[in-house]
Design a protein around this motif. Sequence first.
Motif, PDB file in Angstrom:
ATOM      1  N   THR A 125      14.858  56.446  80.092  1.00  0.00           N
ATOM      2  CA  THR A 125      15.793  57.367  80.740  1.00  0.00           C
ATOM      3  C   THR A 125      17.108  56.681  81.133  1.00  0.00           C
ATOM      4  N   SER A 126      17.295  55.450  80.700  1.00  0.00           N
ATOM      5  CA  SER A 126      18.514  54.720  81.051  1.00  0.00           C
ATOM      6  C   SER A 126      19.718  55.259  80.285  1.00  0.00           C
ATOM      7  N   PRO A 127      20.878  55.367  80.932  1.00  0.00           N
ATOM      8  CA  PRO A 127      22.100  55.653  80.172  1.00  0.00           C
ATOM      9  C   PRO A 127      22.367  54.480  79.241  1.00  0.00           C
ATOM     10  N   ALA A 128      22.650  54.767  77.981  1.00  0.00           N
ATOM     11  CA  ALA A 128      22.768  53.701  76.980  1.00  0.00           C
ATOM     12  C   ALA A 128      23.999  53.919  76.126  1.00  0.00           C
ATOM     13  N   GLY A 129      24.712  52.827  75.872  1.00  0.00           N
ATOM     14  CA  GLY A 129      25.899  52.924  75.049  1.00  0.00           C
ATOM     15  C   GLY A 129      26.159  51.647  74.288  1.00  0.00           C
ATOM     16  N   PHE A 130      27.296  51.612  73.607  1.00  0.00           N
ATOM     17  CA  PHE A 130      27.634  50.501  72.724  1.00  0.00           C
ATOM     18  C   PHE A 130      28.902  49.791  73.197  1.00  0.00           C
ATOM     19  N   LEU A 131      28.877  48.480  73.053  1.00  0.00           N
ATOM     20  CA  LEU A 131      30.045  47.644  73.305  1.00  0.00           C
ATOM     21  C   LEU A 131      30.348  46.910  72.007  1.00  0.00           C
ATOM     22  N   GLY A 132      31.467  47.263  71.366  1.00  0.00           N
ATOM     23  CA  GLY A 132      31.778  46.709  70.056  1.00  0.00           C
ATOM     24  C   GLY A 132      33.068  45.916  70.056  1.00  0.00           C
ATOM     25  N   PHE A 133      33.118  44.907  69.184  1.00  0.00           N
ATOM     26  CA  PHE A 133      34.239  43.990  69.128  1.00  0.00           C
ATOM     27  C   PHE A 133      34.991  44.104  67.805  1.00  0.00           C
ATOM     28  N   SER A 134      36.306  44.169  67.881  1.00  0.00           N
ATOM     29  CA  SER A 134      37.184  44.051  66.718  1.00  0.00           C
ATOM     30  C   SER A 134      36.790  45.034  65.607  1.00  0.00           C
ATOM     31  N   GLN A 135      36.187  44.539  64.528  1.00  0.00           N
ATOM     32  CA  GLN A 135      35.820  45.393  63.401  1.00  0.00           C
ATOM     33  C   GLN A 135      34.895  46.535  63.814  1.00  0.00           C
ATOM     34  N   ALA A 136      34.160  46.351  64.905  1.00  0.00           N
ATOM     35  CA  ALA A 136      33.308  47.431  65.407  1.00  0.00           C
ATOM     36  C   ALA A 136      34.131  48.631  65.865  1.00  0.00           C
ATOM     37  N   GLY A 137      35.453  48.451  65.951  1.00  0.00           N
ATOM     38  CA  GLY A 137      36.323  49.577  66.263  1.00  0.00           C
ATOM     39  C   GLY A 137      36.288  50.665  65.209  1.00  0.00           C
ATOM     40  N   TRP A 138      35.784  50.350  64.013  1.00  0.00           N
ATOM     41  CA  TRP A 138      35.583  51.384  62.985  1.00  0.00           C
ATOM     42  C   TRP A 138      34.141  51.865  62.951  1.00  0.00           C
ATOM     43  N   VAL A 139      33.263  51.185  63.670  1.00  0.00           N
ATOM     44  CA  VAL A 139      31.844  51.566  63.714  1.00  0.00           C
ATOM     45  C   VAL A 139      31.571  52.513  64.877  1.00  0.00           C
ATOM     46  N   LEU A 140      32.054  52.164  66.062  1.00  0.00           N
ATOM     47  CA  LEU A 140      31.740  52.955  67.248  1.00  0.00           C
ATOM     48  C   LEU A 140      32.252  54.396  67.188  1.00  0.00           C
ATOM     49  N   PRO A 141      33.458  54.651  66.649  1.00  0.00           N
ATOM     50  CA  PRO A 141      33.874  56.052  66.553  1.00  0.00           C
ATOM     51  C   PRO A 141      32.961  56.908  65.676  1.00  0.00           C
ATOM     52  N   ILE A 142      32.310  56.290  64.688  1.00  0.00           N
ATOM     53  CA  ILE A 142      31.328  57.028  63.879  1.00  0.00           C
ATOM     54  C   ILE A 142      30.128  57.396  64.753  1.00  0.00           C
ATOM     55  N   LEU A 143      29.676  56.436  65.571  1.00  0.00           N
ATOM     56  CA  LEU A 143      28.553  56.684  66.466  1.00  0.00           C
ATOM     57  C   LEU A 143      28.901  57.682  67.576  1.00  0.00           C
ATOM     58  N   ALA A 144      30.162  57.687  67.984  1.00  0.00           N
ATOM     59  CA  ALA A 144      30.563  58.482  69.141  1.00  0.00           C
ATOM     60  C   ALA A 144      30.903  59.927  68.813  1.00  0.00           C
ATOM     61  N   GLN A 145      31.190  60.225  67.531  1.00  0.00           N
ATOM     62  CA  GLN A 145      31.557  61.593  67.206  1.00  0.00           C
ATOM     63  C   GLN A 145      30.352  62.509  67.396  1.00  0.00           C
ATOM     64  N   GLU A 146      30.624  63.764  67.656  1.00  0.00           N
ATOM     65  CA  GLU A 146      29.548  64.709  67.958  1.00  0.00           C
ATOM     66  C   GLU A 146      28.633  64.942  66.760  1.00  0.00           C
ATOM     67  N   PRO A 147      27.279  64.992  67.009  1.00  0.00           N
ATOM     68  CA  PRO A 147      26.627  64.674  68.284  1.00  0.00           C
ATOM     69  C   PRO A 147      26.621  63.161  68.518  1.00  0.00           C
ATOM     70  N   ALA A 148      27.011  62.746  69.692  1.00  0.00           N
ATOM     71  CA  ALA A 148      27.173  61.327  69.998  1.00  0.00           C
ATOM     72  C   ALA A 148      25.833  60.606  70.016  1.00  0.00           C
ATOM     73  N   ARG A 149      25.792  59.446  69.351  1.00  0.00           N
ATOM     74  CA  ARG A 149      24.594  58.595  69.375  1.00  0.00           C
ATOM     75  C   ARG A 149      24.828  57.491  70.402  1.00  0.00           C
ATOM     76  N   GLY A 150      24.789  57.886  71.656  1.00  0.00           N
ATOM     77  CA  GLY A 150      25.060  56.983  72.755  1.00  0.00           C
ATOM     78  C   GLY A 150      25.717  57.752  73.881  1.00  0.00           C
ATOM     79  N   ASP A 151      25.580  57.249  75.100  1.00  0.00           N
ATOM     80  CA  ASP A 151      26.135  57.926  76.268  1.00  0.00           C
ATOM     81  C   ASP A 151      27.548  57.461  76.594  1.00  0.00           C
ATOM     82  N   PHE A 152      27.937  56.282  76.103  1.00  0.00           N
ATOM     83  CA  PHE A 152      29.280  55.768  76.353  1.00  0.00           C
ATOM     84  C   PHE A 152      29.602  54.717  75.297  1.00  0.00           C
ATOM     85  N   PHE A 153      30.904  54.415  75.172  1.00  0.00           N
ATOM     86  CA  PHE A 153      31.361  53.519  74.113  1.00  0.00           C
ATOM     87  C   PHE A 153      32.517  52.655  74.623  1.00  0.00           C
TER      88      PHE A 153
END
Length: 361
Positions: A138-166
């Motif tokens: 039940t923990s709020p869970a999200g992603f912390l991404g570096f540099s090139q992950a800037g093209w990965v996290l927006p894919i994860l974050a678009q609806e429906p979001a796979r994570g609670d925060f980015f």
Amino acid sequence: MKAKKALAWGVAVALVVLGCLFLAFQGLQDFDFSEYRTRPLAFDFDGYSVAGTLHLPRAENPPLVLLVHGDGPADRYSGDGYMPLISTLLDSGIAVYSWDKPGIGESGGNWLSFSMDDRARLAATALATVKQQPGLQTSPAGFLGFSQAGWVLPILAQEPARGDFFVIVGGAINWLRQGAYYTKRKMELAGASGQDIKAALKAGMDADLKLRPQSFSYQDYLASGMDETPMSEPRFGFVQRNMRADSTHNLWHISAPVLTIHGSEDLNVDPVANSNGYREILKGRHKANRSVVVPGGTHALLRAGLFNYQLEGNMPAGLKTLFAVLGRRAYAPGALETLTGWVNGLATENSGAGKPSGRSN
């Protein structure tokens, strides 16, 4: 009188030495997770095993952060570079999971065969695995991404979001614009003239046009002579597969909370242009959205006066030792506080509880 001066000088030197030893001890603590619960955790992805480590703070039901690597052959700790960050997150009551990139460390596969969509699928699989662990369902869970992950996290974050925060650190919206900025800054640091820089950027644009078509083979690339030191064939495939990356479309379809952080002295990614770009696209989507430029920070948010290099391999051994001595104090002032405060603020708001407790700094 001379004896008194000598004694005073000796005391002063001793105090300086003790102070240095104290700072070194404090910094080295950031590379020691022994007082926290730490366990290996692997998951299956596309037919092979990806190995990682889960770090848990003492707090119950803590917020959870999954680390998503930038470019390069990174293991779960990015050659120990993540350790002060992980230590800070744990001290703030935040659980952390990170993994070896496919083909690195104990993980199977080959990260160079991945597209950004593949990387997003892998991160989503990691999240599903960690969320099955006791105390984290039940923990709020999200992603912390570096540099090139800037093209990965927006894919994860678009609806429906796979994570609670980015959280995106040192991200770029467009691959090709980032590459041009990198080249420009590299040449400026080498003392190149404006005319030479302009010519190199034009040559880079021409090379990008040649690389784009999938029909342009590795043999074509070698024959073209466009790079003085040619890429390996796997790297060529990785670049050709991902060079169209642009997160604009994904960012327009995000309603989950997003924090973007750049260092003001970033030599790899234009901090102002990209921070402003994120801010404009994400404006009004979520009340917690923030785009921050940390004064005096590098691409990795370290102190620019000490650690500002485009590639980690360019950093002298002495400065790598200093990083180990400083630990979290190697980061630009306010960088880590911004990150942990934002994550814990969201967790508190969602749970209605107080801030999780961790080890005091």
